[in-house]
Design a protein around this motif. Structure first.
Motif, PDB file in Angstrom:
ATOM      1  N   GLY A 250      27.957  -9.141 -28.842  1.00 32.16           N
ATOM      2  CA  GLY A 250      29.161  -9.478 -28.100  1.00 32.16           C
ATOM      3  C   GLY A 250      30.075 -10.381 -28.899  1.00 32.16           C
ATOM      4  O   GLY A 250      31.278 -10.134 -29.017  1.00 32.16           O
TER       5      GLY A 250
ATOM      6  N   HIS B 298      33.801  -9.275 -30.173  1.00 32.60           N
ATOM      7  CA  HIS B 298      34.969  -9.855 -29.519  1.00 32.60           C
ATOM      8  C   HIS B 298      35.277 -11.270 -29.980  1.00 32.60           C
ATOM      9  O   HIS B 298      36.235 -11.862 -29.501  1.00 32.60           O
ATOM     10  CB  HIS B 298      34.753  -9.870 -28.003  1.00 32.60           C
ATOM     11  CG  HIS B 298      34.491  -8.530 -27.423  1.00 32.60           C
ATOM     12  ND1 HIS B 298      35.446  -7.573 -27.304  1.00 32.60           N
ATOM     13  CD2 HIS B 298      33.342  -7.970 -26.945  1.00 32.60           C
ATOM     14  CE1 HIS B 298      34.918  -6.481 -26.759  1.00 32.60           C
ATOM     15  NE2 HIS B 298      33.643  -6.691 -26.547  1.00 32.60           N
TER      16      HIS B 298
ATOM     17  N   TYR C 199      34.409 -13.003 -26.213  1.00 29.62           N
ATOM     18  CA  TYR C 199      33.263 -12.425 -25.505  1.00 29.62           C
ATOM     19  C   TYR C 199      32.906 -13.264 -24.289  1.00 29.62           C
ATOM     20  O   TYR C 199      32.522 -12.728 -23.245  1.00 29.62           O
ATOM     21  CB  TYR C 199      32.069 -12.322 -26.460  1.00 29.62           C
ATOM     22  CG  TYR C 199      30.798 -11.907 -25.768  1.00 29.62           C
ATOM     23  CD1 TYR C 199      30.717 -10.686 -25.115  1.00 29.62           C
ATOM     24  CD2 TYR C 199      29.673 -12.727 -25.773  1.00 29.62           C
ATOM     25  CE1 TYR C 199      29.565 -10.308 -24.474  1.00 29.62           C
ATOM     26  CE2 TYR C 199      28.516 -12.345 -25.143  1.00 29.62           C
ATOM     27  CZ  TYR C 199      28.458 -11.138 -24.499  1.00 29.62           C
ATOM     28  OH  TYR C 199      27.307 -10.758 -23.860  1.00 29.62           O
TER      29      TYR C 199
ATOM     30  N   SER D 280      27.973  -5.620 -23.910  1.00 30.35           N
ATOM     31  CA  SER D 280      28.523  -6.482 -24.948  1.00 30.35           C
ATOM     32  C   SER D 280      29.597  -5.777 -25.758  1.00 30.35           C
ATOM     33  O   SER D 280      30.515  -6.418 -26.255  1.00 30.35           O
ATOM     34  CB  SER D 280      27.414  -6.938 -25.901  1.00 30.35           C
ATOM     35  OG  SER D 280      26.583  -7.857 -25.261  1.00 30.35           O
TER      36      SER D 280
END
Lengths: 262, 77
Positions: A144, A148, A152, A257
């Protein structure tokens, strides 16, 4: 005293207890407190069997597969298509090797629970499921953050809701996404294997306990042992199901995720 | 007849993940999580104020409601 030796000794301790899960050392030269138990042996055997089986099955791959290759390809194909790709999507193919390893390892470890003369799954000791769950936990959090960045946290913790409810919702999201997940993974697998072994112990030892108490109870003892056989088949279904569930949930956490927002 | 086209298979690649992919476990963890988290915070408030379980009860109810709301938001529609 372990369940197996107790059965041979015929004066059986009943009911079975948690102590029956702590097996003595099996090293002939070592003391009683040596760490090499049947559980250790089964762990090593599981790893060895899986490595050797997959190496042998894939050594000379044929266009028309023989039985070994067919089995190995079926296992991998099942995990790749029905778990990895189905849950994660196209990207899932790169997780298929890990998920297939996870699936076959858990399945093999669980299977010891019903193989004669072993008949206890190493997964009925919670240490094994905990480590497997920790790997999944670290993996989906790492993925995750890798995908991101710090965003995240927003994806994982902030649901689509009006701002004034968020203070109530964010702690729940944190709790259920980052704390409950590894626990439920580990405990689900552990409890199923523990309960399976306990059930078999109760019905096997219970048969001996009744026949020892009163000979007129012999038919009930036989019934109890027949139940053991039936429960062994039930246990097989649970063994396969739990290996599948653990893998599917790991895949679903990875999917969560990698997903683009909500 | 337009029977010459290959049968239209569903294209697995484009589909969203299977709908029942652990959705039940997610729902249960939200419900229990909601009650445990806010019930727990309420329990701490009880200790702090010296009340006997009032805040914990309120917390558990609010947490349960928030859990239901989360399930509807994350899993519904």
């Amino acid at each position: 005293m372990t369940g197996q030796t107790a059965v041979l000794a015929a004066d059986v301790p009943f009911p079975p207890s948690v102590g029956d899960f702590y097996l003595p050392s099996i090293v002939p030269w070592g003391g009683h407190d040596s760490w090499f138990t049947k559980i250790t042996l089964m762990l090593w055997l599981s790893v060895a069997i899986l490595i050797i089986f997959f190496l042998v099955a894939y050594r000379k791959p044929q266009l028309v597969p023989d039985k070994k290759q067919w089995l190995a390809e079926s296992i991998y194909g099942f995990v790749r298509n029905n778990i990895a790709v189905e849950m994660i999507g196209k990207e899932g193919v790169r997780f298929a090797p890990y998920l297939a390893t996870l699936f076959s390892f858990i399945f093999m470890m669980n299977l010891w629970g019903i193989i004669p003369f072993f008949q206890i799954s190493p997964n009925s000791h919670i240490a094994f499921p905990i480590i497997l769950a920790l790997i999944s936990w670290v993996m989906f959090i790492y993925l995750g953050f890798k995908k991101h960045g710090i965003g995240y946290l927003k994806i994982a913790l902030v649901p689509p809701a009006p701002w004034f409810i968020l203070p109530i919702l964010v702690p729940i999201e944190f709790f259920s996404n980052f704390i409950v997940r590894p626990f439920s993974l580990a405990i689900r697998l552990f409890a199923n294997m523990f309960a399976g072994h306990m059930l078999l112990l109760v019905f096997t030892l219970g048969g001996f306990a009744m026949i020892n108490a009163n000979l007129w109870l012999a038919p009930v003892s036989v019934l109890s042992w027949l139940m053991t056989i039936a429960l062994t088949f039930l246990d097989f279904a649970i063994i396969a199901l739990q290996a599948y569930v653990f893998t599917v949930l790991t895949a679903s956490y990875i999917q969560g995720s990698l997903a683009e927002g909500h | 007849m337009a029977g010459q086209q290959p049968p239209s298979e569903p294209r697995k690649d484009d589909e969203p993940p299977a709908p029942n992919s652990g959705g039940g476990y997610v729902a249960i963890s939200y419900l229990i999580g909601g009650m445990v988290v806010w019930g727990g915070i309420g329990w701490l408030v009880d200790h702090w104020l010296g009340t006997k379980g009032i805040a914990m009860g309120i917390g558990a109810v609010i947490g349960g409601a928030a859990g239901v709301y989360l399930i509807a938001r994350r899993l519904g529609a």
